[in-house]
Design a protein around this motif. Structure first.
Motif, PDB file in Angstrom:
ATOM      1  N   PRO A 149     -11.573   9.702 -13.639  1.00 13.36           N
ATOM      2  CA  PRO A 149     -11.702   9.861 -12.176  1.00 13.36           C
ATOM      3  C   PRO A 149     -12.107   8.565 -11.478  1.00 13.36           C
ATOM      4  N   GLY A 150     -12.792   7.690 -12.199  1.00 13.22           N
ATOM      5  CA  GLY A 150     -13.187   6.407 -11.627  1.00 13.22           C
ATOM      6  C   GLY A 150     -12.246   5.279 -12.005  1.00 13.22           C
ATOM      7  N   GLY A 151     -11.069   5.635 -12.546  1.00 13.43           N
ATOM      8  CA  GLY A 151     -10.103   4.618 -12.936  1.00 13.43           C
ATOM      9  C   GLY A 151      -9.373   4.024 -11.738  1.00 13.43           C
ATOM     10  N   THR A 152      -8.553   3.028 -12.025  1.00  5.38           N
ATOM     11  CA  THR A 152      -7.795   2.334 -10.975  1.00  5.38           C
ATOM     12  C   THR A 152      -6.375   2.111 -11.462  1.00  5.38           C
ATOM     13  N   ILE A 153      -5.410   2.315 -10.564  1.00  2.67           N
ATOM     14  CA  ILE A 153      -4.028   2.013 -10.910  1.00  2.67           C
ATOM     15  C   ILE A 153      -3.438   1.082  -9.867  1.00  2.67           C
ATOM     16  N   THR A 206      -7.347  -8.635 -11.692  1.00  2.44           N
ATOM     17  CA  THR A 206      -8.699  -9.025 -12.093  1.00  2.44           C
ATOM     18  C   THR A 206      -9.736  -8.715 -11.021  1.00  2.44           C
ATOM     19  N   LEU A 207      -9.292  -8.544  -9.776  1.00  2.00           N
ATOM     20  CA  LEU A 207     -10.240  -8.263  -8.694  1.00  2.00           C
ATOM     21  C   LEU A 207     -10.898  -6.897  -8.846  1.00  2.00           C
ATOM     22  N   ALA A 208     -10.280  -6.010  -9.646  1.00  2.00           N
ATOM     23  CA  ALA A 208     -10.864  -4.683  -9.851  1.00  2.00           C
ATOM     24  C   ALA A 208     -12.184  -4.761 -10.602  1.00  2.00           C
ATOM     25  N   VAL A 209     -12.353  -5.774 -11.468  1.00  2.00           N
ATOM     26  CA  VAL A 209     -13.637  -5.902 -12.165  1.00  2.00           C
ATOM     27  C   VAL A 209     -14.679  -6.575 -11.282  1.00  2.00           C
ATOM     28  N   ASP A 210     -14.226  -7.288 -10.266  1.00  2.73           N
ATOM     29  CA  ASP A 210     -15.165  -7.884  -9.315  1.00  2.73           C
ATOM     30  C   ASP A 210     -15.709  -6.850  -8.328  1.00  2.73           C
ATOM     31  N   PRO A 212     -15.838  -3.082  -8.784  1.00  4.81           N
ATOM     32  CA  PRO A 212     -15.617  -1.815  -9.490  1.00  4.81           C
ATOM     33  C   PRO A 212     -15.878  -0.579  -8.646  1.00  4.81           C
ATOM     34  N   ASP A 213     -16.874  -0.634  -7.781  1.00  2.10           N
ATOM     35  CA  ASP A 213     -17.179   0.542  -6.962  1.00  2.10           C
ATOM     36  C   ASP A 213     -16.073   0.809  -5.956  1.00  2.10           C
ATOM     37  N   ASP A 275      -2.333  -4.198   2.251  1.00  2.00           N
ATOM     38  CA  ASP A 275      -3.533  -4.299   3.087  1.00  2.00           C
ATOM     39  C   ASP A 275      -4.777  -3.708   2.424  1.00  2.00           C
ATOM     40  N   LEU A 276      -4.616  -2.594   1.700  1.00  2.00           N
ATOM     41  CA  LEU A 276      -5.785  -1.969   1.080  1.00  2.00           C
ATOM     42  C   LEU A 276      -6.397  -2.915   0.042  1.00  2.00           C
ATOM     43  N   MET A 277      -5.546  -3.545  -0.732  1.00  3.29           N
ATOM     44  CA  MET A 277      -6.006  -4.506  -1.740  1.00  3.29           C
ATOM     45  C   MET A 277      -6.666  -5.728  -1.087  1.00  3.29           C
ATOM     46  N   ILE A 278      -6.101  -6.161   0.029  1.00  4.17           N
ATOM     47  CA  ILE A 278      -6.659  -7.302   0.757  1.00  4.17           C
ATOM     48  C   ILE A 278      -8.032  -6.947   1.327  1.00  4.17           C
ATOM     49  N   ASN A 279      -8.123  -5.791   1.967  1.00  2.00           N
ATOM     50  CA  ASN A 279      -9.354  -5.413   2.668  1.00  2.00           C
ATOM     51  C   ASN A 279     -10.468  -4.976   1.731  1.00  2.00           C
ATOM     52  N   GLU A 280     -10.135  -4.300   0.642  1.00  2.00           N
ATOM     53  CA  GLU A 280     -11.178  -3.773  -0.250  1.00  2.00           C
ATOM     54  C   GLU A 280     -11.510  -4.704  -1.410  1.00  2.00           C
ATOM     55  N   LEU A 281     -10.509  -5.435  -1.900  1.00  2.00           N
ATOM     56  CA  LEU A 281     -10.732  -6.272  -3.080  1.00  2.00           C
ATOM     57  C   LEU A 281     -10.733  -7.762  -2.756  1.00  2.00           C
TER      58      LEU A 281
END
Length: 367
Positions: A149-153, A206-210, A212-213, A275-281
């Motif tokens: 449930p806390g994974g990322t794709i 790699t930004l997903a590990v930076d 994680p939340d 945009d979601l990747m830019i704004n959140e990560l």
């Protein structure tokens, strides 16, 4: 204690960016792959686990009781890997595909026909799609989030750059190498198709590990920050190889030779928003899009695809220049009367901010 990471795959066009990015962040990284394809862009200090990522029993045998702080599933059968790594990793990050969106593979599913531009992660998925490949992509995403449930794709678009096994840029580069200077485009070459330069996509993952939340439980579109039209892409390739070309515009129904480069039978847009990747990560391109396309063109020029190889045949382009010339010549000879009529009925329209756009005031004053 040093954090550990396992990258499944890792030797494709985006994998080295992930592996090297994790090493730079201080992770103790291992890669799991078949061993059939090695690259010199991964440090020798990174251990390789050679097995079949598509066989979960073989993966289990290779890994034993090993656990990892983060697992990147970039290759293999994700719907089997996701359940296997429950309890074996802290963060599970995977790569999927943008055909997950409704209408991507079957534009007639949507109204208006095709995809709205740009597609965002909140857009409808192709649930219940009759296309088996698409249905499996949707189902695999569901399996991932069911078990993590806390994974990322990350949903991959067309990936380009060194290492790409389906390099659409080759279709233009080969023509230039062959001395071809007339390139057909469909409907003005205005089609938008989201793409990501390999190192840019690897950096994005790699930004997903930076963060994680922020990334937990999310799906992200992967894309360069900017998307070139088909025509712009061809122009950049030609400029990178220092040649002048004649871009020939044909209506989509007649521009059949342009379809392999579009990768589709129609000139509909397939544009996804990052945009979601830019704004959140905090994503930003490592390499600018225009520069990346130019680098790719020069790479393919120096490392050409073997003529008639499986890779080239997979792109479904016959490179039939005689047929292309016949289509161009027939079209140009047939539009003479239409061109005359269009010129005779030209309203001399100007955009309100273009040079001379205020001339209408003079016309109005004369009347």
């Amino acid at each position: 204690m040093v954090a550990t990471a396992l990258v499944i795959g890792g030797t494709g066009p985006t994998g080295p960016g992930v592996v090297n990015g994790l090493v730079e962040r201080g992770y103790d990284v291992s890669i799991l792959h078949t061993g059939r394809h090695e690259v010199d862009t991964i440090p020798d200090s990174v251990p390789h686990i050679h097995t079949n990522p598509f066989g979960i029993a073989e993966v289990e045998e290779a890994l034993g009781a090993a656990t990892f702080d983060v697992v990147y599933a970039m290759y293999g059968r994700l719907r089997d890997l996701a359940p296997y790594f429950v309890g074996c990793c802290g963060q599970f990050i995977a790569v999927g595909g943008i055909p997950v969106y409704k209408g991507y593979a079957r534009p007639a599913q949507n109204w208006p026909r095709g995809l709205l531009t740009p597609l965002r992660e909140s857009s409808d998925r192709a649930e219940g799609d009759a296309n088996d490949k698409v249905a499996k992509i949707v189902a695999t995403e569901d399996v991932l989030f069911e078990h993590h449930p806390g994974g990322t794709i990350f949903r991959y678009p067309l990936i380009y750059g060194p290492g790409q096994i389906n390099p659409r840029e080759w279709l233009i580069v080969r023509r230039i190498i062959d001395g071809r200077r007339r390139i057909i485009v469909a409907d003005g070459g205005l089609t938008l198709r989201t793409a990501a330069y390999g190192p840019n996509a690897g950096h994005a993952l790699t930004l997903a590990v930076d963060h994680p939340d922020a990334a937990a439980g999310k799906a992200y579109n992967i894309s360069d920050e900017h998307t070139l039209t088909a025509r712009q892409t061809i122009e950049v390739i030609a400029a990178a190889l220092d040649v002048e070309i004649d871009i020939v515009n044909l209506p989509g129904d007649l521009a059949t030779p342009a379809r392999p480069f579009l990768g589709e039978e129609e000139s509909l847009h397939r544009s996804m928003s990052p945009d979601l990747m830019i704004n959140e990560l905090g994503y930003r391109d490592k390499v600018d899009t225009v520069e990346a396309v130019g680098l790719t063109a020069r790479y393919l020029h120096e490392n050409p695809v073997r003529r008639g190889s499986t890779m080239e045949r997979r792109m479904q382009d016959p490179f039939d220049y005689e047929a292309e010339d016949a289509i161009i010549d027939a079209y140009r000879s047939s539009i003479g009367r239409a061109a005359e009529l269009a010129a005779a009925h030209d309203p001399d329209f100007r955009g309100r901010y273009s040079p001379g756009s205020d001339d209408w005031r003079l016309v109005d004053a004369k009347n």
